[in-house]
Scaffold this motif. Structure first.
Motif, PDB file in Angstrom:
ATOM      1  N   TYR A 120       1.016  -1.182   0.281  1.00  0.00           N
ATOM      2  CA  TYR A 120      -0.101  -0.298   0.269  1.00  0.00           C
ATOM      3  C   TYR A 120       1.155   1.086   0.045  1.00  0.00           C
ATOM      4  O   TYR A 120       0.380   1.913  -0.501  1.00  0.00           O
ATOM      5  CB  TYR A 120      -0.911  -0.281   1.253  1.00  0.00           C
ATOM      6  CG  TYR A 120      -1.586   1.739   0.695  1.00  0.00           C
ATOM      7  CD1 TYR A 120      -3.072   1.139   0.346  1.00  0.00           C
ATOM      8  CD2 TYR A 120      -1.340   2.331   1.793  1.00  0.00           C
ATOM      9  CE1 TYR A 120      -3.379   2.525   0.688  1.00  0.00           C
ATOM     10  CE2 TYR A 120      -2.187   3.243   1.504  1.00  0.00           C
ATOM     11  CZ  TYR A 120      -3.836   3.489   0.900  1.00  0.00           C
ATOM     12  OH  TYR A 120      -4.143   4.459   1.395  1.00  0.00           O
ATOM     13  N   ASN A 157     -11.695 -12.016   2.705  1.00  0.00           N
ATOM     14  CA  ASN A 157     -11.017 -12.843   2.441  1.00  0.00           C
ATOM     15  C   ASN A 157     -12.149 -14.163   1.034  1.00  0.00           C
ATOM     16  O   ASN A 157     -13.403 -13.598   1.869  1.00  0.00           O
ATOM     17  CB  ASN A 157     -10.283 -14.304   3.516  1.00  0.00           C
ATOM     18  CG  ASN A 157      -9.243 -14.947   2.215  1.00  0.00           C
ATOM     19  OD1 ASN A 157     -10.491 -15.696   1.908  1.00  0.00           O
ATOM     20  ND2 ASN A 157      -8.397 -14.568   2.086  1.00  0.00           N
ATOM     21  N   THR A 158     -11.618 -14.000   0.185  1.00  0.00           N
ATOM     22  CA  THR A 158     -13.087 -14.343  -0.849  1.00  0.00           C
ATOM     23  C   THR A 158     -13.512 -15.854  -0.399  1.00  0.00           C
ATOM     24  O   THR A 158     -13.308 -16.625  -1.182  1.00  0.00           O
ATOM     25  CB  THR A 158     -12.378 -14.424  -2.274  1.00  0.00           C
ATOM     26  OG1 THR A 158     -10.863 -15.088  -2.318  1.00  0.00           O
ATOM     27  CG2 THR A 158     -11.991 -13.003  -3.151  1.00  0.00           C
ATOM     28  N   GLU A 180      -7.909   1.339   1.292  1.00  0.00           N
ATOM     29  CA  GLU A 180      -8.136  -0.018   1.260  1.00  0.00           C
ATOM     30  C   GLU A 180      -7.297  -0.949   0.385  1.00  0.00           C
ATOM     31  O   GLU A 180      -6.712  -0.427  -0.253  1.00  0.00           O
ATOM     32  CB  GLU A 180      -9.617  -0.690   0.839  1.00  0.00           C
ATOM     33  CG  GLU A 180     -10.104  -0.113  -0.352  1.00  0.00           C
ATOM     34  CD  GLU A 180     -10.974  -1.518  -1.304  1.00  0.00           C
ATOM     35  OE1 GLU A 180     -12.446  -0.982  -0.178  1.00  0.00           O
ATOM     36  OE2 GLU A 180     -11.000  -0.356  -2.652  1.00  0.00           O
ATOM     37  N   SER A 182      -6.872  -4.656  -2.111  1.00  0.00           N
ATOM     38  CA  SER A 182      -7.151  -6.666  -2.076  1.00  0.00           C
ATOM     39  C   SER A 182      -5.969  -6.668  -1.912  1.00  0.00           C
ATOM     40  O   SER A 182      -4.691  -6.329  -3.312  1.00  0.00           O
ATOM     41  CB  SER A 182      -7.824  -6.470  -3.254  1.00  0.00           C
ATOM     42  OG  SER A 182      -8.392  -7.777  -3.351  1.00  0.00           O
ATOM     43  N   GLN A 183      -5.306  -8.065  -1.302  1.00  0.00           N
ATOM     44  CA  GLN A 183      -3.958  -8.080  -1.685  1.00  0.00           C
ATOM     45  C   GLN A 183      -4.535 -10.004  -2.130  1.00  0.00           C
ATOM     46  O   GLN A 183      -4.546 -10.449  -1.643  1.00  0.00           O
ATOM     47  CB  GLN A 183      -3.370  -8.287  -0.433  1.00  0.00           C
ATOM     48  CG  GLN A 183      -1.700  -9.037   0.027  1.00  0.00           C
ATOM     49  CD  GLN A 183      -1.206  -8.093  -0.778  1.00  0.00           C
ATOM     50  OE1 GLN A 183      -0.848  -7.379  -1.517  1.00  0.00           O
ATOM     51  NE2 GLN A 183       0.341  -8.774  -0.453  1.00  0.00           N
ATOM     52  N   HIS A 274      -8.285 -13.999  -2.733  1.00  0.00           N
ATOM     53  CA  HIS A 274      -7.809 -12.400  -2.329  1.00  0.00           C
ATOM     54  C   HIS A 274      -8.151 -11.941  -0.507  1.00  0.00           C
ATOM     55  O   HIS A 274      -9.258 -12.456  -0.145  1.00  0.00           O
ATOM     56  CB  HIS A 274      -8.380 -11.985  -3.084  1.00  0.00           C
ATOM     57  CG  HIS A 274      -7.773 -11.781  -4.545  1.00  0.00           C
ATOM     58  ND1 HIS A 274      -6.822 -11.163  -4.967  1.00  0.00           N
ATOM     59  CD2 HIS A 274      -8.150 -12.551  -5.323  1.00  0.00           C
ATOM     60  CE1 HIS A 274      -6.301 -11.361  -6.384  1.00  0.00           C
ATOM     61  NE2 HIS A 274      -7.427 -12.597  -6.607  1.00  0.00           N
ATOM     62  N   SER A 275      -7.467 -11.433  -0.393  1.00  0.00           N
ATOM     63  CA  SER A 275      -7.901 -10.601   1.072  1.00  0.00           C
ATOM     64  C   SER A 275      -7.759  -9.399   1.234  1.00  0.00           C
ATOM     65  O   SER A 275      -7.353  -9.018   0.310  1.00  0.00           O
ATOM     66  CB  SER A 275      -7.146 -11.259   2.191  1.00  0.00           C
ATOM     67  OG  SER A 275      -6.858 -12.357   3.366  1.00  0.00           O
ATOM     68  N   ARG A 276      -9.512  -8.756   1.578  1.00  0.00           N
ATOM     69  CA  ARG A 276      -9.669  -7.184   0.726  1.00  0.00           C
ATOM     70  C   ARG A 276      -8.879  -6.782   3.145  1.00  0.00           C
ATOM     71  O   ARG A 276      -9.087  -7.308   3.527  1.00  0.00           O
ATOM     72  CB  ARG A 276     -10.385  -7.006   0.823  1.00  0.00           C
ATOM     73  CG  ARG A 276     -11.516  -5.145   1.758  1.00  0.00           C
ATOM     74  CD  ARG A 276     -12.292  -4.781   0.721  1.00  0.00           C
ATOM     75  NE  ARG A 276     -12.491  -3.728   1.285  1.00  0.00           N
ATOM     76  CZ  ARG A 276     -14.030  -2.995   1.948  1.00  0.00           C
ATOM     77  NH1 ARG A 276     -14.703  -3.873   2.237  1.00  0.00           N
ATOM     78  NH2 ARG A 276     -13.640  -2.172   1.850  1.00  0.00           N
ATOM     79  N   LYS A 324     -20.998  -4.881   0.479  1.00  0.00           N
ATOM     80  CA  LYS A 324     -21.163  -5.174   0.762  1.00  0.00           C
ATOM     81  C   LYS A 324     -22.133  -4.836   2.362  1.00  0.00           C
ATOM     82  O   LYS A 324     -22.102  -3.937   2.450  1.00  0.00           O
ATOM     83  CB  LYS A 324     -19.470  -5.304   1.729  1.00  0.00           C
ATOM     84  CG  LYS A 324     -19.396  -5.769   3.466  1.00  0.00           C
ATOM     85  CD  LYS A 324     -19.393  -7.083   2.309  1.00  0.00           C
ATOM     86  CE  LYS A 324     -18.816  -8.321   3.468  1.00  0.00           C
ATOM     87  NZ  LYS A 324     -18.330  -9.740   3.337  1.00  0.00           N
ATOM     88  N   SER A 374     -11.330   4.180  -3.875  1.00  0.00           N
ATOM     89  CA  SER A 374     -11.476   2.509  -4.164  1.00  0.00           C
ATOM     90  C   SER A 374     -10.089   2.161  -5.547  1.00  0.00           C
ATOM     91  O   SER A 374      -9.959   2.637  -5.671  1.00  0.00           O
ATOM     92  CB  SER A 374     -12.859   2.144  -4.935  1.00  0.00           C
ATOM     93  OG  SER A 374     -12.896   1.226  -5.177  1.00  0.00           O
ATOM     94  N   GLN A 376     -10.023  -1.050  -5.898  1.00  0.00           N
ATOM     95  CA  GLN A 376     -10.306  -1.995  -6.958  1.00  0.00           C
ATOM     96  C   GLN A 376     -10.503  -1.471  -8.306  1.00  0.00           C
ATOM     97  O   GLN A 376     -11.159  -1.211  -9.301  1.00  0.00           O
ATOM     98  CB  GLN A 376     -11.725  -2.671  -6.677  1.00  0.00           C
ATOM     99  CG  GLN A 376     -12.125  -3.563  -7.363  1.00  0.00           C
ATOM    100  CD  GLN A 376     -11.533  -4.605  -6.940  1.00  0.00           C
ATOM    101  OE1 GLN A 376     -11.163  -5.881  -6.579  1.00  0.00           O
ATOM    102  NE2 GLN A 376     -10.939  -5.476  -8.103  1.00  0.00           N
TER     103      GLN A 376
END
Length: 390
Positions: A120, A157-158, A180, A182-183, A274-276, A324, A374, A376
């Motif tokens: 990040y 997490n997805t 935020e 997404s990793q 993926h984890s957010r 969400k 965002s 994303q």
């Protein structure tokens, strides 16, 4: 040609490619500067698509595969978008610009939160002062007390879903969500010595990776799971033991920091795992109008039938997309729920302000947790005809 000479030529080309990539990034930052005082979105996806189609055709003429060109330039476009967003956001919030930042995260070096922090801030700071923490609560305490500037928290997490402990903590903090990330999460089975999967009888891991790798673990016989506070703690334990019968679930990148090697890669239940993460700070930020924004809020409705539906109808009326919706119990009020909502909207927009006014009238309690850029970046789409010769 001599193999050594061929490799030397490849190395020379690689260096030239890096130079061209750096020059391209410099030019895209000039584009961002030109947009600084114009309310124009960072992305022009129609132009991106036209550019990508043209590049694919040029690549084909040079003997390059269309999918290779697509993947390459989708990554370049994503980098350009994120760098421009970071630049415009710092212009909007000059007080947040600093060569050094301090960040609290779960675990020690090598944990997924540690890697997310560096990813990040790679666009935003020259140096990171690390504060590894043993719990999510400690992360919030470090930020609230002013010991650190930011806290990095995984929130969903997805594969394994929402991280409820983090949602519950957000109920009781005055911190604001300011970013935020997404990793990609690429779980591996790591060991400190040369060994084999058959020799492993003990695996050290954090509870989340265990859940995300349950299919792989269920196939192993006579395996004992030793739970740790973080993936970094688990890797430290395996590195300390240096035994052929022990292993750890973690990232290959993180494992390299401890001299660990991968016994098996890609052990997560889902290939696309993926984890957010969310970034929290003591003060909120303003989001530049050129940047896609998210607003996160929590609200509690009454117990009347359709109370939540009434709130969702308001979002529809103002054409605000909800990405969400998470419900969590309200402590001390049995069978009552609080709702966490992520919205694709800038808090300072007219639509969002009017929407908040209506929601306030419909709810018993409402609180904005933050408005933030965002991160994303959806890949630029390419027509089927451009990828496949007709």
């Amino acid at each position: 040609m001599d193999l050594i000479k061929i490799r030397e030529q490849i190395s020379t080309l690689d260096k030239q490619l890096l130079g061209l990539a750096a020059r391209r990034r410099e030019l895209t930052m000039n584009v961002a500067k030109s947009k600084a005082h114009i309310v124009r979105p960072v992305r022009d996806q129609q132009r991106e698509q036209e550019l990508l189609v043209k590049l694919i055709q040029q690549g084909k003429e040079l003997g390059l595969d269309a999918h290779y060109v697509t993947r390459l330039f989708q990554l370049i476009i994503e980098d350009s978008v994120l760098n421009q967003q970071a630049f415009l956001q710092q212009l909007k919030n000059p007080n947040t610009k600093a060569p050094t930042v301090s960040v609290a995260f779960l675990g020690d070096k090598g944990s997924y939160s540690h890697l997310a922090s560096y990813r990040y801030f790679s666009r935003r700071a020259e140096e990171i002062i690390e504060f590894g923490c043993a719990s999510f609560k400690e992360i919030l305490n470090q930020v609230e007390s002013g010991n650190v500037d930011y806290g990095m928290l995984p929130i969903e997490n997805t594969s394994s879903g929402s991280i409820n402990e983090v949602y519950d903590l957000l109920q009781h903090t005055n911190l604001s969500i300011v970013g935020e990330l997404s990793q990609p999460i690429k779980h591996c089975l790591l060991s400190a010595v040369n060994t084999s999967l058959d020799a492993i009888d003990t695996i050290y891991a954090h509870a989340q990776p265990v859940q995300q790798c349950s299919n792989f673990l269920n196939k192993q016989s006579d395996i004992r799971i030793e739970y740790c506070e973080s993936s970094a703690d688990a890797m430290q334990m395996v590195e300390k033991l240096k035994q052929p019968n022990v292993a750890v679930i973690g990232s290959e990148e993180g494992g390299q920091l401890y001299g660990l090697q991968a016994l098996q890669q890609g052990i997560a239940n889902q290939d696309e795992n993926h984890s957010r993460f969310i970034l929290v700070a003591r003060k909120p930020v303003d989001v530049a109008e050129q940047i896609p924004a998210k607003t996160t809020l929590i609200l509690a409705t009454g117990q009347s039938p359709g109370a939540l539906v009434d709130c969702l109808v308001v979002l529809k009326q103002y054409d605000i997309n909800m990405t969400k919706l998470e419900s969590r119990p309200i402590q001390g009020r049995p069978w009552e729920e609080m709702f966490y909502i992520d919205l694709e909207a800038n808090l300072k927009s007219v639509a969002m302000q009017e929407c908040l006014t209506k929601l306030t009238e419909l709810t018993r309690f409402i609180k904005v947790l933050g408005c933030y850029p965002s991160e994303q970046v959806n890949p630029t789409s390419v027509p089927f005809s451009a990828l496949h010769d007709q």
